[in-house]
Scaffold this active site. Structure first.
Site, PDB file in Angstrom:
ATOM      1  CB  CYS A 112     170.783  25.192  91.986  1.00  0.00           C
ATOM      2  SG  CYS A 112     171.078  25.794  93.579  1.00  0.00           S
ATOM      3  NE  ARG A 146     172.954  25.965 101.752  1.00  0.00           N
ATOM      4  CZ  ARG A 146     173.685  26.187 100.728  1.00  0.00           C
ATOM      5  NH1 ARG A 146     174.523  27.025 101.072  1.00  0.00           N
ATOM      6  NH2 ARG A 146     173.563  25.789  99.767  1.00  0.00           N
ATOM      7  CG  HIS A 209     168.798  20.503  93.598  1.00  0.00           C
ATOM      8  ND1 HIS A 209     169.994  20.438  92.587  1.00  0.00           N
ATOM      9  CD2 HIS A 209     168.887  21.929  94.429  1.00  0.00           C
ATOM     10  CE1 HIS A 209     170.552  21.627  93.116  1.00  0.00           C
ATOM     11  NE2 HIS A 209     170.079  22.350  94.147  1.00  0.00           N
TER      12      HIS A 209
HETATM   13  N1  GLN Z   1     176.608  27.123  95.722  1.00  0.00           N
HETATM   14  C1  GLN Z   1     175.165  27.987  95.304  1.00  0.00           C
HETATM   15  C2  GLN Z   1     174.430  28.494  96.541  1.00  0.00           C
HETATM   16  O1  GLN Z   1     174.626  28.001  97.607  1.00  0.00           O
HETATM   17  C3  GLN Z   1     174.402  26.904  94.459  1.00  0.00           C
HETATM   18  C4  GLN Z   1     173.708  25.857  95.405  1.00  0.00           C
HETATM   19  C5  GLN Z   1     173.247  24.752  94.619  1.00  0.00           C
HETATM   20  O2  GLN Z   1     173.500  24.464  93.348  1.00  0.00           O
HETATM   21  N2  GLN Z   1     172.486  23.923  95.190  1.00  0.00           N
HETATM   22  O3  GLN Z   1     173.589  29.300  96.300  1.00  0.00           O
END
Ligand code: GLN
Length: 257
Positions: A112, A146, A209
């Site tokens: 990520c 998101r 994750h």
């Molecule tokens: N901050 C980054 C995003 O929101 C990565 C998020 C994450 O590592 N889960 O895309």
């Protein structure tokens, strides 16, 4: 009062076997880049390296540290945009060394937030552009949407890969990388093309994750095998206990998006 449990010899079937050697695993920026259990990836590598009869050494690298020598496997996790902003300068200072390692075939797993920064750049939805280190031919644009939830993807290399995503950044792949897989549940790199993650040399990059490796031991063993072959010319596998991984995969496969 805390008491220390002394493991019995029977409880340590994974004791290193003499002669197989050491594998050094470096976790990048665990202070800022370690969310949704990503540290578990390093712990899985530690355990499976033992099960394969090698001796693991687990190291951490944080902003301002001396970069350790003789690293065999690099792992890096995800983080909030704010964490990515904190590490950006230090990461640039380490870029050349990390690029040399990746180009030279060192096995790496980046998740990520560090997947994004191993690419060309991450343009955050708040505005700032965080430059990446260009190991991966990918670019990432923050959005207001998101992408959150459980993911299943098909990959030719590792079979089905399962995990959990939560990111605002949407990543597109250039011709210098291959996707890690194609999603059958969830979004993956972006909301459009069905690709998840990226592969370059022995670098595995993914949004997933969970952490990723407990449920996907085939990826862990790829990293370990590659590290052993690079260092010792050969990999002699041990007998990992995959019962929990199998249960975790069955459970994860049944979960809703
Ligand atoms: N901050 C980054 C995003 O929101 C990565 C998020 C994450 O590592 N889960 O895309």
């Amino acid at each position: 009062m805390t008491s220390e449990v002394q493991p019995t010899p029977e409880a340590q079937p994974e004791s290193p076997q003499p002669g197989k050697g050491t594998l050094r695993v470096l976790q990048l920026y665990p202070r800022e880049m370690n969310i949704y259990g990503d540290w578990g990836n390093a712990l899985v590598l530690q355990q499976r390296i033992k099960w394969h009869g090698y001796t693991p050494e687990l190291l951490e690298y944080n902003v301002g540290d001396d970069f350790p020598d003789n690293i065999d496997i690099v792992v890096g996790g995800g983080g909030q945009d704010s964490g990515q902003l904190v590490i950006q300068d230090d990461l640039q200072a380490r870029a050349e060394h990390l690029r040399e390692l990746a180009d030279g075939g060192a096995p790496m797993l980046v998740i990520c937030g560090l997947y994004q920064l191993f690419g060309k750049f991450f343009k955050t939805s708040a505005g700032p552009i965080i430059p990446g280190i260009g190991i991966l031919d990918v670019e990432t644009h923050g959005t207001d949407e998101r992408l959150i939830g459980n993911v299943i993807m098909k990959s030719t290399e590792f079979g089905d890969i399962l995990g959990y995503e939560n990111h605002s950044g949407q990543t597109t792949l250039g011709p210098g990388v291959e996707p890690l897989g194609t999603v059958t549940k969830g979004a993956g790199n972006n909301s459009k093309d069905g690709h998840e993650g990226a592969r370059y040399n022995n670098v595995v990059a993914s949004y997933l994750h969970g952490s990723l490796l407990p449920k996907n031991p085939a990826i862990a063993d790829f990293l370990i095998r590659t590290a052993a072959e690079r260092k010792y010319g050969t990999f002699v596998p041990g007998k990992p206990d995959d019962d929990y991984a199998r249960l975790a995969r069955e459970h994860a496969a049944r979960r809703p998006r």
